[in-house]
Design a protein around this motif. Structure first.
Motif, PDB file in Angstrom:
ATOM      1  N   CYS A  82       6.223 -19.969  37.435  1.00  0.00           N
ATOM      2  CA  CYS A  82       6.399 -20.650  38.731  1.00  0.00           C
ATOM      3  C   CYS A  82       7.793 -20.401  39.296  1.00  0.00           C
ATOM      4  O   CYS A  82       7.958 -20.196  40.501  1.00  0.00           O
ATOM      5  N   ALA A  83       8.805 -20.419  38.428  1.00  0.00           N
ATOM      6  CA  ALA A  83      10.185 -20.222  38.873  1.00  0.00           C
ATOM      7  C   ALA A  83      10.395 -18.826  39.435  1.00  0.00           C
ATOM      8  O   ALA A  83      10.932 -18.659  40.542  1.00  0.00           O
ATOM      9  N   VAL A 230      10.491 -25.055  40.260  1.00  0.00           N
ATOM     10  CA  VAL A 230      11.012 -24.694  41.585  1.00  0.00           C
ATOM     11  C   VAL A 230      12.354 -25.370  41.836  1.00  0.00           C
ATOM     12  O   VAL A 230      13.287 -24.763  42.372  1.00  0.00           O
ATOM     13  N   LEU A 231      12.465 -26.642  41.445  1.00  0.00           N
ATOM     14  CA  LEU A 231      13.737 -27.355  41.598  1.00  0.00           C
ATOM     15  C   LEU A 231      14.844 -26.679  40.785  1.00  0.00           C
ATOM     16  O   LEU A 231      15.978 -26.531  41.260  1.00  0.00           O
ATOM     17  N   ALA A 232      14.506 -26.255  39.559  1.00  0.00           N
ATOM     18  CA  ALA A 232      15.507 -25.603  38.709  1.00  0.00           C
ATOM     19  C   ALA A 232      15.909 -24.246  39.280  1.00  0.00           C
ATOM     20  O   ALA A 232      17.097 -23.914  39.347  1.00  0.00           O
ATOM     21  N   ALA A 233      14.924 -23.450  39.686  1.00  0.00           N
ATOM     22  CA  ALA A 233      15.221 -22.134  40.258  1.00  0.00           C
ATOM     23  C   ALA A 233      16.048 -22.277  41.528  1.00  0.00           C
ATOM     24  O   ALA A 233      16.985 -21.511  41.766  1.00  0.00           O
ATOM     25  N   GLY A 237      19.684 -20.972  42.150  1.00  0.00           N
ATOM     26  CA  GLY A 237      19.657 -19.903  43.137  1.00  0.00           C
ATOM     27  C   GLY A 237      19.051 -18.617  42.615  1.00  0.00           C
ATOM     28  O   GLY A 237      19.167 -17.571  43.254  1.00  0.00           O
ATOM     29  N   THR A 238      18.382 -18.682  41.472  1.00  0.00           N
ATOM     30  CA  THR A 238      17.754 -17.514  40.868  1.00  0.00           C
ATOM     31  C   THR A 238      16.761 -17.995  39.825  1.00  0.00           C
ATOM     32  O   THR A 238      16.628 -19.196  39.567  1.00  0.00           O
ATOM     33  N   ALA A 239      16.065 -17.049  39.206  1.00  0.00           N
ATOM     34  CA  ALA A 239      15.121 -17.379  38.139  1.00  0.00           C
ATOM     35  C   ALA A 239      14.980 -16.174  37.236  1.00  0.00           C
ATOM     36  O   ALA A 239      15.210 -15.041  37.655  1.00  0.00           O
ATOM     37  N   ALA A 240      14.600 -16.434  35.987  1.00  0.00           N
ATOM     38  CA  ALA A 240      14.434 -15.358  35.015  1.00  0.00           C
ATOM     39  C   ALA A 240      13.196 -15.626  34.184  1.00  0.00           C
ATOM     40  O   ALA A 240      12.776 -16.787  34.037  1.00  0.00           O
ATOM     41  N   PRO A 241      12.574 -14.586  33.637  1.00  0.00           N
ATOM     42  CA  PRO A 241      11.368 -14.784  32.819  1.00  0.00           C
ATOM     43  C   PRO A 241      11.632 -15.542  31.530  1.00  0.00           C
ATOM     44  O   PRO A 241      10.699 -15.961  30.855  1.00  0.00           O
ATOM     45  N   THR A 242      12.887 -15.710  31.174  1.00  0.00           N
ATOM     46  CA  THR A 242      13.230 -16.483  29.979  1.00  0.00           C
ATOM     47  C   THR A 242      13.317 -17.978  30.266  1.00  0.00           C
ATOM     48  O   THR A 242      13.524 -18.773  29.336  1.00  0.00           O
ATOM     49  N   PHE A 243      13.170 -18.363  31.526  1.00  0.00           N
ATOM     50  CA  PHE A 243      13.168 -19.783  31.881  1.00  0.00           C
ATOM     51  C   PHE A 243      12.088 -20.498  31.057  1.00  0.00           C
ATOM     52  O   PHE A 243      11.009 -19.976  30.838  1.00  0.00           O
TER      53      PHE A 243
END
Length: 333
Positions: A82-83, A230-233, A237-243
């Motif tokens: 989701c992120a 979504v709030l965390a991303a 200001g970004t997102a990674a598959p390791t989230f």
């Protein structure tokens, strides 16, 4: 009419288990403040509250799911998917649409899990263990294993906004926790969920729609995981598959420690919120006092084992009590 303060507090918190959590939380705060006096400052409290808000939001959905007799082990991978999806979409669409899409994706992923659990009639642990790998693989494929770059600044508003000085994710947790508490404990749907989780066959025989409860529970859980992601991303200001690596352990540990029976049919939102805060305080408190943060993982694991053990012992005691009462009733002429 006079009310004993202890009894009033116990009723307000929803029972002795929650009162014990509150006492442990207060004791933990006092111990940490002895070694790190600045820990109890308002600014630090907001930092800790922000850190636990993401896990807290997801824990609300998982609490509903486990109360209803199910569990979703794929929420960490859902979180990552989701992120990164929201961050990628933000590069092509207006930020609000990207936020909404990330939340809807979580609901869809959760619903997919629910459909498989209901249709295949296999343990949700097995089903979601499989989708855990699938969803993480998709997140890795979408990003080629790298973090999402070039995300517009407008995407960051959702996670970085403040209302009266308090970050939006904290407000989201507070509002959702209140709504979840009211639904679970004061509505017909909440009573049906408790009944279904406690005894599925008896609940269905009484006319409760089990299929709807399972599907809605999984979809709701996925939507809240999506919102948290979504709030965390947006916050970063970004997102990674390791989230979300280890996210499912943090969430399930908080839910079980908060008094939700892993076998279903029992639990409270107040207890879950207290457990989320307690685990967050332990984690941040160890760091604040200079203790190796790796001990926090050991504490969370130990807390989960202890909570499950206590839950099992309580159920065994209740079962013995019911058998004793049944024996006495049969003995009466």
């Amino acid at each position: 009419m006079n009310t004993h303060p202890g009894r009033f507090l116990s009723r307000t918190l929803g029972g002795g288990r929650n009162l014990g959590l509150l006492a442990t939380l207060v004791l933990g705060l006092l111990l940490i403040s002895l070694f790190s006096p600045q820990y109890l400052s308002v600014d630090n409290a907001l930092v800790v509250a922000l850190q636990v808000s993401f896990i807290g939001i997801a824990s609300l959905g998982t609490a509903f799911l486990i109360v209803g007799g199910s569990v979703d082990l794929s929420i960490g991978s859902q979180y990552a998917m989701c992120a990164v999806s929201a961050a990628l979409l933000a590069k092509q669409l207006p930020a609000p649409l990207a936020w909404i899409a990330g939340i809807l994706l979580g609901a869809i992923l959760g619903l997919m899990n629910g459909l498989m659990v209901w249709r295949i009639s296999v343990s949700p642990i097995i089903v979601t263990l499989g989708t855990l790998t699938i969803f993480r693989g998709i997140a890795l494929r979408l990003t080629n294993g790298f973090g999402v770059r070039g995300v517009p600044k407008s995407f960051s508003w959702f996670g970085q906004a403040k209302l009266v000085g308090i970050p939006l994710p904290i407000w989201a947790l507070i509002v959702l926790a209140v709504v979840a508490h009211l639904i679970l404990h004061y509505t017909t749907q909440g009573r049906h969920l408790f009944a279904f989780g406690g005894n599925r066959q008896a609940a269905e025989a009484a006319g409760i729609n089990g299929k709807r409860l399972v599907l809605v529970g999984f979809a709701l859980n996925g939507a809240l995981v999506g919102l948290s992601a979504v709030l965390a991303a947006s916050r970063f200001g970004t997102a990674a598959p390791t989230f979300g690596a280890g996210f499912e352990l943090d969430v399930i540990a908080a839910v079980i420690l908060g008094g939700v029976a892993f076998t279903g049919g029992e639990g409270s939102i107040i207890g879950v919120v207290l457990a989320v805060i307690l685990l967050g305080v332990i984690n941040s408190g160890l760091i604040s006092t200079g203790i190796d943060p790796h001990y926090a993982q050991m504490v969370k694991g130990a807390a989960l084992v202890i909570a499950v053990t206590l839950d099992q012992l309580t159920q065994e005691q209740q079962e013995r009590h019911r058998k004793k009462l049944a024996f006495l009733e049969r003995s009466v002429p």
